[in-house]
Enzyme design. Structure first.
Site, PDB file in Angstrom:
ATOM      1  N   SER A  39     -10.430  26.888  18.249  1.00  0.00           N
ATOM      2  CA  SER A  39     -10.861  26.565  16.960  1.00  0.00           C
ATOM      3  C   SER A  39     -12.356  26.865  16.951  1.00  0.00           C
ATOM      4  CB  SER A  39     -10.630  24.813  16.909  1.00  0.00           C
ATOM      5  OG  SER A  39     -10.973  24.655  15.515  1.00  0.00           O
TER       6      SER A  39
ATOM      7  N   TYR B  66     -10.341  15.601  18.358  1.00  0.00           N
ATOM      8  CA  TYR B  66      -9.833  17.350  18.153  1.00  0.00           C
ATOM      9  C   TYR B  66     -10.856  18.143  18.778  1.00  0.00           C
ATOM     10  CZ  TYR B  66      -8.033  21.588  15.941  1.00  0.00           C
ATOM     11  OH  TYR B  66      -7.474  22.739  15.544  1.00  0.00           O
TER      12      TYR B  66
ATOM     13  N   LYS C 224     -10.980  20.905  22.099  1.00  0.00           N
ATOM     14  CA  LYS C 224     -11.127  22.467  21.946  1.00  0.00           C
ATOM     15  C   LYS C 224     -12.450  22.852  22.486  1.00  0.00           C
ATOM     16  CE  LYS C 224      -7.642  23.116  19.230  1.00  0.00           C
ATOM     17  NZ  LYS C 224      -6.547  24.044  19.736  1.00  0.00           N
TER      18      LYS C 224
HETATM   19  N1  NDP Z   1      -4.948  26.004  10.931  1.00  0.00           N
HETATM   20  C1  NDP Z   1      -6.081  25.785  11.284  1.00  0.00           C
HETATM   21  O1  NDP Z   1      -6.893  25.678  10.593  1.00  0.00           O
HETATM   22  C2  NDP Z   1      -6.456  25.944  12.760  1.00  0.00           C
HETATM   23  C3  NDP Z   1      -5.745  25.707  13.607  1.00  0.00           C
HETATM   24  N2  NDP Z   1      -6.203  25.967  15.048  1.00  0.00           N
HETATM   25  C4  NDP Z   1      -5.332  25.802  16.234  1.00  0.00           C
HETATM   26  O2  NDP Z   1      -4.313  26.845  16.070  1.00  0.00           O
HETATM   27  C5  NDP Z   1      -3.164  26.336  16.717  1.00  0.00           C
HETATM   28  C6  NDP Z   1      -1.878  26.340  15.704  1.00  0.00           C
HETATM   29  O3  NDP Z   1      -2.268  25.548  14.511  1.00  0.00           O
HETATM   30  P1  NDP Z   1      -1.555  25.840  13.119  1.00  0.00           P
HETATM   31  O4  NDP Z   1      -0.743  27.077  13.176  1.00  0.00           O
HETATM   32  O5  NDP Z   1      -2.524  25.623  11.979  1.00  0.00           O
HETATM   33  O6  NDP Z   1      -0.368  24.560  13.264  1.00  0.00           O
HETATM   34  P2  NDP Z   1       1.120  24.261  12.582  1.00  0.00           P
HETATM   35  O7  NDP Z   1       1.406  22.831  12.573  1.00  0.00           O
HETATM   36  O8  NDP Z   1       1.531  25.324  11.766  1.00  0.00           O
HETATM   37  O9  NDP Z   1       1.893  24.940  14.035  1.00  0.00           O
HETATM   38  C7  NDP Z   1       1.692  24.458  15.328  1.00  0.00           C
HETATM   39  C8  NDP Z   1       2.632  24.844  16.233  1.00  0.00           C
HETATM   40  O10 NDP Z   1       2.553  24.049  17.549  1.00  0.00           O
HETATM   41  C9  NDP Z   1       3.848  23.996  17.984  1.00  0.00           C
HETATM   42  N3  NDP Z   1       4.062  22.621  18.919  1.00  0.00           N
HETATM   43  C10 NDP Z   1       3.348  21.424  18.278  1.00  0.00           C
HETATM   44  N4  NDP Z   1       3.657  20.388  19.290  1.00  0.00           N
HETATM   45  C11 NDP Z   1       4.166  21.234  20.470  1.00  0.00           C
HETATM   46  C12 NDP Z   1       4.652  21.019  21.529  1.00  0.00           C
HETATM   47  N5  NDP Z   1       4.618  19.597  22.303  1.00  0.00           N
HETATM   48  N6  NDP Z   1       5.159  22.025  22.519  1.00  0.00           N
HETATM   49  C13 NDP Z   1       5.442  23.411  21.989  1.00  0.00           C
HETATM   50  N7  NDP Z   1       5.029  23.604  20.720  1.00  0.00           N
HETATM   51  C14 NDP Z   1       4.273  22.655  20.071  1.00  0.00           C
HETATM   52  C15 NDP Z   1       4.769  23.768  16.570  1.00  0.00           C
HETATM   53  O11 NDP Z   1       5.883  23.729  16.839  1.00  0.00           O
HETATM   54  P3  NDP Z   1       7.219  22.747  17.161  1.00  0.00           P
HETATM   55  O12 NDP Z   1       6.883  21.610  16.293  1.00  0.00           O
HETATM   56  O13 NDP Z   1       8.434  23.538  16.697  1.00  0.00           O
HETATM   57  O14 NDP Z   1       7.281  22.376  18.705  1.00  0.00           O
HETATM   58  C16 NDP Z   1       4.228  24.626  15.974  1.00  0.00           C
HETATM   59  O15 NDP Z   1       4.860  25.912  16.303  1.00  0.00           O
HETATM   60  C17 NDP Z   1      -3.539  24.825  17.177  1.00  0.00           C
HETATM   61  O16 NDP Z   1      -4.012  24.827  18.327  1.00  0.00           O
HETATM   62  C18 NDP Z   1      -4.643  24.486  16.096  1.00  0.00           C
HETATM   63  O17 NDP Z   1      -5.504  23.382  16.783  1.00  0.00           O
HETATM   64  C19 NDP Z   1      -7.468  26.200  15.172  1.00  0.00           C
HETATM   65  C20 NDP Z   1      -8.358  26.492  14.230  1.00  0.00           C
HETATM   66  C21 NDP Z   1      -7.787  26.186  12.744  1.00  0.00           C
HETATM   67  O1  LIG Z   2      -9.434  23.579  13.870  1.00  0.00           O
HETATM   68  C1  LIG Z   2      -9.528  23.416  12.699  1.00  0.00           C
HETATM   69  C2  LIG Z   2     -10.560  24.116  11.963  1.00  0.00           C
HETATM   70  O2  LIG Z   2     -11.430  24.716  12.541  1.00  0.00           O
HETATM   71  C3  LIG Z   2      -8.290  22.831  11.964  1.00  0.00           C
HETATM   72  O3  LIG Z   2      -7.161  23.037  13.123  1.00  0.00           O
HETATM   73  C4  LIG Z   2      -8.398  21.645  11.772  1.00  0.00           C
HETATM   74  O4  LIG Z   2      -9.391  20.774  12.465  1.00  0.00           O
HETATM   75  C5  LIG Z   2      -7.365  20.953  11.227  1.00  0.00           C
HETATM   76  O5  LIG Z   2      -6.698  19.882  12.222  1.00  0.00           O
HETATM   77  C6  LIG Z   2      -7.759  20.063  10.012  1.00  0.00           C
HETATM   78  O6  LIG Z   2      -8.727  19.493   9.870  1.00  0.00           O
HETATM   79  O7  LIG Z   2      -7.080  20.135   9.006  1.00  0.00           O
END
Ligand code: NDP
Ligand SMILES: O=C(CO)[C@@H](O)[C@H](O)[C@@H](O)C(=O)O
Length: 254
Positions: free
Chosen positions: A146, A159, A163
């Site tokens: 992130s 969080y 990261k």
């Molecule tokens: N969206 C954003 O703004 C940003 C996101 N990120 C990072 O990107 C990644 C994905 O986020 P995003 O796509 O937004 O989130 P979502 O909530 O859309 O997706 C999260 C995914 O993680 C899976 N997951 C959660 N817990 C587990 C577990 N214990 N085992 C296996 N899979 C798991 C969920 O699947 P299930 O529930 O089926 O297990 C789901 O597929 C994260 O690491 C987040 O920190 C980074 C920067 C920005």
């Molecule tokens: O990493 C993120 C942005 O850089 C996001 O995943 C956020 O922290 C998200 O968790 C949120 O704040 O909504």
């Protein structure tokens, strides 16, 4: 003169594991890798969502299969990767966020977020690398980190800590495994529209904060990550390891 040849962005013949593929960024990465020719194993806890994804990908002519996986369960993860691997490519997008003022952080929240984002990510990366090392194969391992690996944020102490930690083990693993042809990198997105960010975008003052900080003037979409993951997974990035690819619309530029 002999013209230089552009390295290939294709992934034909490669096996990829995408964890966290049932939603958001992971789902988009799975599609991107499959479109580039990889055979993609999509993993997460929600099996129905994975099966729906596999079905849609198959209809579109992509190779994909589902693998139930709880990345927070280190023992189960090691066993699943050993059984279904080796994988040439890992994209780990399984992640969790629970935002609260730092003074209100509970131990339970800390353990849940760190248990998945750091410990789970570490042992999943290690498991895939172990399979490659045992098979004597090169590979490319990508954690979705992130922009919060580079900056902090209000209510985001835990969080952001997780990261930042991902960057630390990524660099160390890249140093250790480089001689085996295993590359380890992160992708560092800004705020992307997914179920995870609903908690942020439902609050007008938080949405305004994000819109003001992103220099390109728009919030990210999952499509913004798809080209980058193919780049890092392919020979196009053959000399790239131990680094963080910022996709932050300029958030961290100042
Ligand atoms: N969206 C954003 O703004 C940003 C996101 N990120 C990072 O990107 C990644 C994905 O986020 P995003 O796509 O937004 O989130 P979502 O909530 O859309 O997706 C999260 C995914 O993680 C899976 N997951 C959660 N817990 C587990 C577990 N214990 N085992 C296996 N899979 C798991 C969920 O699947 P299930 O529930 O089926 O297990 C789901 O597929 C994260 O690491 C987040 O920190 C980074 C920067 C920005
Ligand atoms: O990493 C993120 C942005 O850089 C996001 O995943 C956020 O922290 C998200 O968790 C949120 O704040 O909504």
């Amino acid at each position: 003169m002999t013209l230089p040849k552009t390295p290939s962005f294709r992934l034909d013949g490669k096996r990829a594991l995408v964890a966290g593929a049932s939603s958001g960024i992971g789902l988009a990465c799975a599609v991107a890798l499959a479109e580039a020719g990889a055979d993609v194993t999509v993993a997460a806890r929600r099996v129905e969502a994975l099966e729906e994804l596999v079905n849609e990908m198959s209809k579109a002519g992509m190779n994909a299969q589902a693998m139930p996986l709880d990345v927070a369960d280190v023992t189960a993860t090691q066993a699943a990767v050993a059984t279904h691997g080796p994988f040439d490519i890992l994209v780990n997008s399984a992640g969790l966020a629970r935002h609260a003022p730092a003074v209100d952080t509970t131990e339970e929240d800390f353990d849940a977020v760190a248990g998945l984002n750091v410990k789970g990510a570490y042992f999943l990366t290690r498991a895939v690398a172990r399979g490659l090392l045992d098979a004597g194969k090169p590979g490319t391992l990508i954690n979705i980190s992130s922009q919060m690996a580079k900056v902090g944020g209000i209510d985001r102490a835990v969080y952001a800590a997780t990261k930042h930690a991902v960057e630390g083990f990524t660099k160390s693993m890249a140093i250790e495994w480089g001689k085996h042809g295993i590359r380890v990198n992160t992708i560092c997105p800004t705020f992307i529209v997914t179920p995870l960010t609903r908690q942020t975008f439902d609050r007008p003052e938080r949405r305004a904060w994000v819109e003001e900080k992103i220099k390109l003037g728009r919030i990210g979409e999952v499509e913004d990550i798809m080209g980058a993951v193919v780049f890092l997974a392919s020979d196009a990035s053959a000399l790239v390891t131990g680094t963080a690819l910022m996709i932050d619309g300029g958030w961290t530029a100042d």
